[in-house]
Write a protein that holds these residues in place. Structure first.
Motif, PDB file in Angstrom:
ATOM      1  N   THR A   1      38.676  44.471  37.649  1.00 48.82           N
ATOM      2  CA  THR A   1      38.020  45.769  37.548  1.00 48.82           C
ATOM      3  C   THR A   1      37.141  45.827  36.308  1.00 48.82           C
ATOM      4  OG1 THR A   1      38.381  48.171  37.484  1.00 48.82           O
ATOM      5  CG2 THR A   1      39.965  46.823  36.313  1.00 48.82           C
ATOM      6  N   ARG A   2      36.089  46.581  36.397  1.00 52.50           N
ATOM      7  CA  ARG A   2      35.183  46.807  35.277  1.00 52.50           C
ATOM      8  C   ARG A   2      34.754  48.279  35.284  1.00 52.50           C
ATOM      9  NH1 ARG A   2      36.814  42.462  34.420  1.00 52.50           N
ATOM     10  NH2 ARG A   2      35.747  40.590  33.680  1.00 52.50           N
ATOM     11  N   PRO A   3      34.432  48.832  34.114  1.00 50.50           N
ATOM     12  CA  PRO A   3      33.983  50.231  34.073  1.00 50.50           C
ATOM     13  C   PRO A   3      32.572  50.388  34.629  1.00 50.50           C
ATOM     14  CG  PRO A   3      33.911  49.262  31.878  1.00 50.50           C
ATOM     15  CD  PRO A   3      34.563  48.242  32.768  1.00 50.50           C
ATOM     16  N   LEU A   4      32.366  51.490  35.303  1.00 48.28           N
ATOM     17  CA  LEU A   4      31.036  51.840  35.789  1.00 48.28           C
ATOM     18  C   LEU A   4      30.278  52.586  34.703  1.00 48.28           C
ATOM     19  CD1 LEU A   4      32.047  53.034  39.344  1.00 48.28           C
ATOM     20  CD2 LEU A   4      30.304  51.296  38.890  1.00 48.28           C
ATOM     21  N   ALA A   5      28.992  52.326  34.591  1.00 48.35           N
ATOM     22  CA  ALA A   5      28.168  53.039  33.621  1.00 48.35           C
ATOM     23  C   ALA A   5      28.073  54.512  33.990  1.00 48.35           C
ATOM     24  CB  ALA A   5      26.780  52.409  33.563  1.00 48.35           C
TER      25      ALA A   5
ATOM     26  N   ALA B   1      35.507  61.180  41.500  1.00 49.59           N
ATOM     27  CA  ALA B   1      36.355  60.253  40.738  1.00 49.59           C
ATOM     28  C   ALA B   1      36.315  58.917  41.452  1.00 49.59           C
ATOM     29  CB  ALA B   1      37.782  60.773  40.652  1.00 49.59           C
ATOM     30  N   ASP B   2      36.001  57.830  40.714  1.00 43.35           N
ATOM     31  CA  ASP B   2      35.890  56.534  41.380  1.00 43.35           C
ATOM     32  C   ASP B   2      36.370  55.392  40.510  1.00 43.35           C
ATOM     33  OD1 ASP B   2      33.693  56.312  39.637  1.00 43.35           O
ATOM     34  OD2 ASP B   2      32.264  56.845  41.195  1.00 43.35           O
ATOM     35  N   VAL B   3      36.739  54.295  41.189  1.00 41.82           N
ATOM     36  CA  VAL B   3      37.219  53.075  40.546  1.00 41.82           C
ATOM     37  C   VAL B   3      36.499  51.902  41.201  1.00 41.82           C
ATOM     38  CG1 VAL B   3      39.218  51.612  40.036  1.00 41.82           C
ATOM     39  CG2 VAL B   3      39.503  54.101  40.166  1.00 41.82           C
ATOM     40  N   LEU B   4      35.886  51.031  40.389  1.00 42.97           N
ATOM     41  CA  LEU B   4      35.201  49.840  40.877  1.00 42.97           C
ATOM     42  C   LEU B   4      36.110  48.628  40.664  1.00 42.97           C
ATOM     43  CD1 LEU B   4      32.526  48.493  41.913  1.00 42.97           C
ATOM     44  CD2 LEU B   4      31.950  48.158  39.503  1.00 42.97           C
ATOM     45  N   TYR B   5      36.280  47.805  41.712  1.00 47.38           N
ATOM     46  CA  TYR B   5      37.214  46.682  41.591  1.00 47.38           C
ATOM     47  C   TYR B   5      36.943  45.634  42.666  1.00 47.38           C
ATOM     48  CZ  TYR B   5      39.415  49.270  45.383  1.00 47.38           C
ATOM     49  OH  TYR B   5      39.637  49.932  46.565  1.00 47.38           O
ATOM     50  N   GLY B   6      37.595  44.518  42.529  1.00 50.15           N
ATOM     51  CA  GLY B   6      37.570  43.459  43.527  1.00 50.15           C
ATOM     52  C   GLY B   6      38.880  42.697  43.468  1.00 50.15           C
ATOM     53  N   TYR B   7      39.205  42.006  44.527  1.00 47.35           N
ATOM     54  CA  TYR B   7      40.408  41.181  44.581  1.00 47.35           C
ATOM     55  C   TYR B   7      40.014  39.736  44.863  1.00 47.35           C
ATOM     56  CZ  TYR B   7      43.672  45.174  44.889  1.00 47.35           C
ATOM     57  OH  TYR B   7      44.416  46.294  44.638  1.00 47.35           O
ATOM     58  N   LYS B   8      40.877  38.809  44.450  1.00 48.65           N
ATOM     59  CA  LYS B   8      40.638  37.389  44.721  1.00 48.65           C
ATOM     60  C   LYS B   8      41.973  36.658  44.817  1.00 48.65           C
ATOM     61  CE  LYS B   8      37.567  33.944  44.955  1.00 48.65           C
ATOM     62  NZ  LYS B   8      36.378  33.930  45.840  1.00 48.65           N
ATOM     63  N   THR B   9      42.104  35.809  45.837  1.00 51.13           N
ATOM     64  CA  THR B   9      43.258  34.921  45.901  1.00 51.13           C
ATOM     65  C   THR B   9      42.994  33.731  44.990  1.00 51.13           C
ATOM     66  OG1 THR B   9      43.750  35.577  48.166  1.00 51.13           O
ATOM     67  CG2 THR B   9      44.695  33.500  47.400  1.00 51.13           C
ATOM     68  N   MET B  10      43.851  33.552  43.987  1.00 56.64           N
ATOM     69  CA  MET B  10      43.663  32.491  43.002  1.00 56.64           C
ATOM     70  C   MET B  10      44.405  31.214  43.395  1.00 56.64           C
ATOM     71  SD  MET B  10      41.719  33.535  40.500  1.00 56.64           S
ATOM     72  CE  MET B  10      41.136  34.967  39.610  1.00 56.64           C
ATOM     73  N   TYR B  11      45.688  31.339  43.682  1.00 58.62           N
ATOM     74  CA  TYR B  11      46.520  30.194  44.051  1.00 58.62           C
ATOM     75  C   TYR B  11      47.316  30.564  45.311  1.00 58.62           C
ATOM     76  CZ  TYR B  11      45.617  28.426  39.315  1.00 58.62           C
ATOM     77  OH  TYR B  11      45.024  27.962  38.149  1.00 58.62           O
ATOM     78  N   PRO B  12      46.754  30.321  46.499  1.00 62.95           N
ATOM     79  CA  PRO B  12      47.465  30.708  47.723  1.00 62.95           C
ATOM     80  C   PRO B  12      48.815  30.027  47.880  1.00 62.95           C
ATOM     81  CG  PRO B  12      45.526  29.347  48.206  1.00 62.95           C
ATOM     82  CD  PRO B  12      45.431  29.738  46.775  1.00 62.95           C
ATOM     83  N   GLU B  13      48.982  28.874  47.255  1.00 62.32           N
ATOM     84  CA  GLU B  13      50.264  28.162  47.366  1.00 62.32           C
ATOM     85  C   GLU B  13      51.397  28.880  46.640  1.00 62.32           C
ATOM     86  OE1 GLU B  13      47.994  26.206  43.899  1.00 62.32           O
ATOM     87  OE2 GLU B  13      47.541  27.132  45.849  1.00 62.32           O
TER      88      GLU B  13
ATOM     89  N   THR C   1      40.248  51.200  35.219  1.00 59.84           N
ATOM     90  CA  THR C   1      39.185  52.016  34.657  1.00 59.84           C
ATOM     91  C   THR C   1      38.758  53.062  35.679  1.00 59.84           C
ATOM     92  OG1 THR C   1      38.351  50.234  33.252  1.00 59.84           O
ATOM     93  CG2 THR C   1      36.848  52.026  33.727  1.00 59.84           C
ATOM     94  N   LEU C   2      38.697  54.302  35.228  1.00 60.97           N
ATOM     95  CA  LEU C   2      38.360  55.431  36.091  1.00 60.97           C
ATOM     96  C   LEU C   2      37.129  56.147  35.555  1.00 60.97           C
ATOM     97  CD1 LEU C   2      39.316  57.531  38.372  1.00 60.97           C
ATOM     98  CD2 LEU C   2      40.396  58.749  36.460  1.00 60.97           C
TER      99      LEU C   2
END
Length: 377
Positions: free
Chosen positions: A320-324, A358-370, A340-341
């Motif tokens: 997540t990162r803050p939005l301007a 009210a909003d939240v900016l984010y993303g997900y990622k699979t790092m180690y599926p094992e 961050t909100l």
């Protein structure tokens, strides 16, 4: 005149702690965040993967063997923007903090948390390591021991380990005395966040957002028809499937969906990493992990199932990162514990309304599926 305490700053500071209380999945996985503002939805950043090291026996004869510490980075797109937007007029009617909480803070926190949790649990589609039985809800301590065994075989670190179960599994587990007793060792904070307690070295949680996977429509037609590997592959992340029949001609039609589980020759298991459609009685599909399989081996597609997850935190990342703050409007950005909100109050010229967002900016990622297991229900 609006009440003085109802400013976006005060709303944001009331809302963020409530949001964090309602989050489950992001609190259990590796988090990457900073104070660096990004332009908005679709921003791409480089995220360093958690470093995984191996503990070895000391050999007095040969001495130690140093391991290379290699930092690896992956690209993560901040492609999720959870937002709650209301007409500000209703908020202006609040006369105290309790009114503010009832009208906006509590329902907004729940709504944002539901979306953020739901998006994270979509990562099950990356996991080919499976346990349990499709269509049968986990209901016994043996389900935990099987999940633990699978993580052990994949050499996942023994601590911490988490599980997120659907409501059906939770109901079954709570009929077991061991689970009922487990809450005595937990904190009240953990219980408020949906914890079922620590069993078999696994911290267990329930989430209503656990996904149900509906497999693709791929099917073979013909006398004694089977879906089979068309051409042998070695250490490949792509495989072509066709149809084999006992007599006459056969057909292969339909689709495979991202997240479908394929079992080849009753031994090789992989997950489909991108949607694919059959053409001319064959289908070429991308898979993980890389597989080795001989031609004409039968392929079975796992049935529809609930995708519970058991994992080490490093399996997945929440980024997540803050939005301007937008120009020309009242806004406030606040961060705590990796979340961050942003709260913005503006005027909609088209509909001539004051709006609160009210909003939240984010993303997900699979790092180690094992380091994760998809436990079927």
């Amino acid at each position: 005149m609006a009440n003085e305490f109802i400013t976006v700053k005060n709303i944001a500071r009331q809302l963020l702690p409530r949001l964090i209380e309602n989050l489950v999945f992001p609190a259990l996985v590796y988090k990457d965040y900073s104070d660096e503002f990004v332009p908005g939805l679709g921003a791409t950043i480089q995220v360093k993967k958690p470093v995984i090291l191996e503990a070895r026996d000391f050999n007095e004869t040969s001495g130690v063997s140093a391991q290379d510490v290699k930092e690896q980075s992956v690209e993560v797109t901040l492609d999720k923007l959870a937002t709650v937007d209301v007409a500000f007029g209703a908020i202006q009617m609040a006369t105290n903090v309790d009114d503010l909480n009832r009208l906006f803070v509590e329902p907004a926190a729940v709504a944002l948390a539901q979306k953020i949790n739901s998006d994270g649990l979509e990562l099950y589609k990356d996991i080919p390591y499976i346990g349990g039985t499709a269509g049968t809800s986990p209901s016994a301590l043996s389900d935990l021991t099987k999940a633990r065994k699978l993580l052990n075989l994949q050499k996942a670190p023994v601590s911490p380990r988490y599980a997120v179960w659907d409501p059906e599994a939770e109901a079954k587990f709570l009929e077991i005395d061991t689970f009922v007793e487990a809450d005595k060792s937990g904190t009240t904070e953990a219980l408020r966040n949906g914890s079922l307690g620590r069993i078999m070295g696994i911290e267990n949680f329930m989430s209503q957002a656990v996904k149900k996977h509906t497999k693709g429509t791929l099917a073979a037609g013909g006398t004694g028809a089977k879906i089979t590997v068309k051409t042998a592959v070695t250490a490949s992340t792509s495989v072509t499937l066709d149809v084999t029949v006992t007599s006459g001609s056969g057909t292969l039609t339909g689709t495979l969906k991202k997240g479908d589980i394929l079992t080849i020759d009753n031994s090789v298991v992989c997950v489909v990493t991108a949607d694919a459609t059959a053409e001319d009685n064959e289908i070429t599909v991308s898979v993980y992990p890389a597989i080795t399989a001989a031609a004409d081996k039968e392929v079975v597609i796992t049935a529809n199932h609930t995708a519970n997850l058991v994992f080490h935190p490093s399996a997945f990342a929440f980024v997540t990162r803050p939005l301007a703050a937008p120009s020309g409007v009242e806004s406030y950005v606040t961060s705590y514990n990796g979340i961050t909100l942003r709260v913005v109050k503006g005027y909609d010229m088209k509909y001539k309304k004051e709006m609160l967002s009210a909003d939240v900016l984010y993303g997900y990622k699979t790092m180690y599926p094992e380091l994760a297991v998809r436990y079927l229900g």
